[in-house]
Design an enzyme around this catalytic site. Sequence first.
Site, PDB file in Angstrom:
ATOM      1  N   GLU A 105      26.506  49.206  39.357  1.00 23.97           N
ATOM      2  CA  GLU A 105      25.897  48.483  38.232  1.00 23.97           C
ATOM      3  C   GLU A 105      24.702  47.658  38.713  1.00 23.97           C
ATOM      4  O   GLU A 105      23.669  47.588  38.048  1.00 23.97           O
ATOM      5  CB  GLU A 105      26.950  47.593  37.551  1.00 23.97           C
ATOM      6  CG  GLU A 105      28.014  48.442  36.854  1.00 23.97           C
ATOM      7  CD  GLU A 105      29.128  47.617  36.239  1.00 23.97           C
ATOM      8  OE1 GLU A 105      29.863  46.965  37.006  1.00 23.97           O
ATOM      9  OE2 GLU A 105      29.267  47.611  35.012  1.00 23.97           O
ATOM     10  N   GLU A 125      36.288  51.736  37.850  1.00 21.51           N
ATOM     11  CA  GLU A 125      37.002  50.633  37.186  1.00 21.51           C
ATOM     12  C   GLU A 125      38.259  51.063  36.458  1.00 21.51           C
ATOM     13  O   GLU A 125      39.270  50.347  36.472  1.00 21.51           O
ATOM     14  CB  GLU A 125      36.061  49.906  36.200  1.00 21.51           C
ATOM     15  CG  GLU A 125      35.099  48.920  36.847  1.00 21.51           C
ATOM     16  CD  GLU A 125      33.827  49.569  37.376  1.00 21.51           C
ATOM     17  OE1 GLU A 125      33.790  50.800  37.503  1.00 21.51           O
ATOM     18  OE2 GLU A 125      32.864  48.831  37.668  1.00 21.51           O
TER      19      GLU A 125
HETATM   20  C1  3H9 Z   1      34.266  46.183  39.389  1.00 17.13           C
HETATM   21  O1  3H9 Z   1      33.312  46.357  40.077  1.00 17.13           O
HETATM   22  C2  3H9 Z   1      34.216  45.516  38.038  1.00 17.13           C
HETATM   23  C3  3H9 Z   1      32.860  45.385  37.436  1.00 17.13           C
HETATM   24  O2  3H9 Z   1      32.487  46.545  36.739  1.00 17.13           O
HETATM   25  C4  3H9 Z   1      32.805  44.302  36.388  1.00 17.13           C
HETATM   26  C5  3H9 Z   1      33.035  42.915  36.787  1.00 17.13           C
HETATM   27  C6  3H9 Z   1      32.691  41.948  35.681  1.00 17.13           C
HETATM   28  N1  3H9 Z   1      37.257  43.881  46.338  1.00 17.13           N
HETATM   29  O3  3H9 Z   1      39.714  50.785  51.162  1.00 17.13           O
HETATM   30  P1  3H9 Z   1      39.526  50.182  52.504  1.00 17.13           P
HETATM   31  C7  3H9 Z   1      39.309  45.577  50.728  1.00 17.13           C
HETATM   32  S1  3H9 Z   1      35.826  46.610  39.916  1.00 17.13           S
HETATM   33  C8  3H9 Z   1      38.034  43.241  47.229  1.00 17.13           C
HETATM   34  O4  3H9 Z   1      40.646  50.302  53.466  1.00 17.13           O
HETATM   35  P2  3H9 Z   1      37.568  52.170  53.202  1.00 17.13           P
HETATM   36  C9  3H9 Z   1      40.601  46.368  50.890  1.00 17.13           C
HETATM   37  O5  3H9 Z   1      41.647  45.774  50.178  1.00 17.13           O
HETATM   38  C10 3H9 Z   1      35.614  47.166  41.598  1.00 17.13           C
HETATM   39  N2  3H9 Z   1      38.526  43.830  48.349  1.00 17.13           N
HETATM   40  O6  3H9 Z   1      38.165  50.703  53.194  1.00 17.13           O
HETATM   41  C11 3H9 Z   1      40.805  46.303  52.387  1.00 17.13           C
HETATM   42  O7  3H9 Z   1      41.306  45.019  52.670  1.00 17.13           O
HETATM   43  P3  3H9 Z   1      42.359  44.785  53.861  1.00 17.13           P
HETATM   44  C12 3H9 Z   1      35.106  48.534  41.655  1.00 17.13           C
HETATM   45  C13 3H9 Z   1      38.222  45.113  48.543  1.00 17.13           C
HETATM   46  O8  3H9 Z   1      36.458  52.149  54.164  1.00 17.13           O
HETATM   47  C14 3H9 Z   1      39.373  46.377  52.931  1.00 17.13           C
HETATM   48  O9  3H9 Z   1      38.533  45.943  51.861  1.00 17.13           O
HETATM   49  N3  3H9 Z   1      35.109  48.997  43.022  1.00 17.13           N
HETATM   50  C15 3H9 Z   1      37.428  45.831  47.659  1.00 17.13           C
HETATM   51  O10 3H9 Z   1      38.659  53.173  53.370  1.00 17.13           O
HETATM   52  C16 3H9 Z   1      38.956  47.774  53.357  1.00 17.13           C
HETATM   53  O11 3H9 Z   1      39.159  48.665  52.267  1.00 17.13           O
HETATM   54  C17 3H9 Z   1      36.135  49.685  43.539  1.00 17.13           C
HETATM   55  O12 3H9 Z   1      37.094  49.998  42.869  1.00 17.13           O
HETATM   56  C18 3H9 Z   1      36.922  45.163  46.514  1.00 17.13           C
HETATM   57  N4  3H9 Z   1      36.120  45.764  45.629  1.00 17.13           N
HETATM   58  O13 3H9 Z   1      36.976  52.391  51.746  1.00 17.13           O
HETATM   59  C19 3H9 Z   1      36.015  50.085  44.985  1.00 17.13           C
HETATM   60  N5  3H9 Z   1      37.300  47.096  48.115  1.00 17.13           N
HETATM   61  O14 3H9 Z   1      41.616  45.210  55.093  1.00 17.13           O
HETATM   62  C20 3H9 Z   1      37.294  49.802  45.714  1.00 17.13           C
HETATM   63  C21 3H9 Z   1      37.989  47.145  49.267  1.00 17.13           C
HETATM   64  O15 3H9 Z   1      42.687  43.362  53.782  1.00 17.13           O
HETATM   65  N6  3H9 Z   1      37.186  50.049  47.115  1.00 17.13           N
HETATM   66  N7  3H9 Z   1      38.548  45.964  49.531  1.00 17.13           N
HETATM   67  O16 3H9 Z   1      43.521  45.700  53.554  1.00 17.13           O
HETATM   68  C22 3H9 Z   1      37.196  51.293  47.660  1.00 17.13           C
HETATM   69  O17 3H9 Z   1      37.257  52.293  46.970  1.00 17.13           O
HETATM   70  C23 3H9 Z   1      37.168  51.399  49.149  1.00 17.13           C
HETATM   71  O18 3H9 Z   1      37.565  50.164  49.669  1.00 17.13           O
HETATM   72  C24 3H9 Z   1      35.778  51.751  49.754  1.00 17.13           C
HETATM   73  C25 3H9 Z   1      35.894  51.633  51.295  1.00 17.13           C
HETATM   74  C26 3H9 Z   1      35.433  53.197  49.370  1.00 17.13           C
HETATM   75  C27 3H9 Z   1      34.722  50.810  49.261  1.00 17.13           C
END
Ligand code: 3H9
Length: 689
Positions: A105, A125
């Site tokens: 976004e 999301e």
């Molecule tokens: C959004 O954006 C809403 C908006 O539209 C509107 C708002 C108003 N936040 O997955 P990993 C942590 S909703 C906080 O193992 P990878 C995860 O818990 C969001 N923490 O790494 C882990 O912590 P820990 C939309 C997050 O390399 C560490 O980071 N975005 C977030 O295998 C490593 O993560 C998503 O849904 C986060 N957003 O993969 C993306 N993301 O080490 C969600 C990760 O303590 N994330 N953590 O266990 C992912 O899909 C994967 O993390 C990503 C990296 C592909 C980015």
Amino acid sequence: MTDPVTYDTEGKIAIVTVNNPPVNALGFAVRRGLVDAFDRFDADASAEIAVLVGAGRLFLGGADISEFGKPMKDPQLPGVVNRIERTAKPVVAAIHGAALGGGLEVAMACHYRLAFSGTKLGVPEVTLGILPAAGGTQRLPRLAGMDAALEMISSGKPVAPEKAQVWGLIDRIVSEGDPRLAGIAYAEELLAEGATPRPTSAMEAAPATSDAETWDRLMQDRYPGQAAQRHAVQAAFGAVTLPFEDGLKEERRLFLDLMESPQREALVHAFFLERRVSNLPDLKDITPREIASVGIVGGGTMGSGIATACILAGLPVTLVETTVEAAEKAYLAVSKNLDGAVKRGKMSDAARAAADLTTTTEYEALSEADVVIEAVFESMDVKRQVFDQLDRVMKDGAVLATNTSYLDVNEIAAGTKRPEDVIGLHFFSPAHVMRLLEVVVADRTSAEVAATGFALGKKLKKIAVRSGVCDGFIGNRILSHYRSAADEMILQGASPYQIDAALERFGFAMGPMKVADLAGLDIGHMTRQRKGPQPGVVNPDWADRMHEMGRLGRKSGRGFYIYGDDGPQEDPEILKIIDEVREAHGITPKEFTDQDIWERYMTAMVNEAARVVGEGIAKRPQDVDAVLLFGYGFPRWRGGPMMYADHVGLATIRDRIARYGEENPEFWQSAPLIEELAQSNRKFSELNT
Ligand code: 3H9
């Protein structure tokens, strides 16, 4: 603490860098930093164009999910995104690794977008029970067109830059290099061309091929019971029916509605569970043993599946079978699995060529393996013989693991001279596909060996959950109890098909009768024989009759269902057999609604789960949720049985048990933990920390 957003310049180019490891989530400090950086850029007369870039392995991972459910702090993401788009001079997003959710976004609010090949661009999301709420539902249709935007927004699946470029979401693709330098090079070109700001909000979205009602029906079919996809699609249609500002307001309204929903809470719970359940506080400081090679005993479905999983993780495997023919068969089975993995893109050709599998009939071939996993027939005598051999040949310091699904790991360990090296590693079939791994820590298993079990799970990309020793460990023990509740309902009048259909409507991937057919009805038969009559547990006589008739489930083409080319078909013969059993028991069948079925089934599941936690078999309620979510087809958007129970309320669960207990007091007895928590008005979630 270093600043998560920095501003610097190179000539006429300003570079705004987000550095918030591990995934550059858009938490409060980043949002504030972005507003400050773009204010500074607007005021900086020497800078004519800005490049926004992420430090580390990706651009921006989206909103900070750990902030969900807490009071939202200003500046909030939608405002930050609008602020970036309003910048008076052009802004370029230089995207590498991933731009997800709020990350995409932000990129869509920039005026030009460059992406590296291999970058994941997506709005996931809905997988968290919400919708893109920082203008994503309004800007994505304007850049990519409604059809592409609706697919992305409703599925949550990322797309590659090459595809996104065709739609107009990405302007330029770069194959390799440094994101900052690539951004600067693109900005220089744009400056030379006299490029100006190009706000996405001023564009028009290419209309959708199908109308909003058709999309809404599609969402109900594809994601029954789930709210986020329907809300997200509704918001996205605002991009073609409303002025931009009104579209944003509608997006916000629908987002706030979802934010309050239990589905959002459940999906966020599942997101963190998936990543954190394997991190046990008591093993935090324990160094696991090194695992560079694996031995496997037994090359049947489980053994060959485990061997496949290990090879997919790059580990060399030596597999022992009893005969040369069986060893050859196992070799072929693993090879077939690996070829399938290559076809599905899960393994590269180079990794396939490097796959290191030896099959043999000699236990001595295991002598140098760091860990050995036994996957032979489920009999204590057979296992004890295998462990005698392993005790004899394995080197000092090797981990001796059993893949038993219910036998006493303490007893297996006691038969060896090194019980501290023995552990259970309970894989789920097919072992190279299913993500759950129960790490069964026996009474004398050393902490180092337990940590090694988890380290192996991580290497195999499994969700490893700690279990203590009991019949069936966490998952199968709970399954056996809720399955008994289903049998009780069948005896009282529900049809097995009605139970499956109701539970599939609840959200389970498969109803319990289909699960039984898949596992094989001989398995259930053996379990009943092994356990003998259990107090209060209905003996499903129909199941014994089906077994006698050779109806073994899918593998024999007939079980509860008839399996043909058209998928599982109901069978009137089964209903007749069940009717006869009811008659023999003098039971007049009664009616069950979907709600009745859900409540009984879930209450049985929660009750046994509470015993499992109360007895310390599972250390935390969230461990049970993880087992059911990742191994038993529990609907992710309901968060697992313990989260479900917290939502329903433990006093309600206790009262339901008391009501069912009026008919069958032996089976329906409240777990002490439920009584205790219900009495003090507490929740399972309070026991997670
Ligand atoms: C959004 O954006 C809403 C908006 O539209 C509107 C708002 C108003 N936040 O997955 P990993 C942590 S909703 C906080 O193992 P990878 C995860 O818990 C969001 N923490 O790494 C882990 O912590 P820990 C939309 C997050 O390399 C560490 O980071 N975005 C977030 O295998 C490593 O993560 C998503 O849904 C986060 N957003 O993969 C993306 N993301 O080490 C969600 C990760 O303590 N994330 N953590 O266990 C992912 O899909 C994967 O993390 C990503 C990296 C592909 C980015």
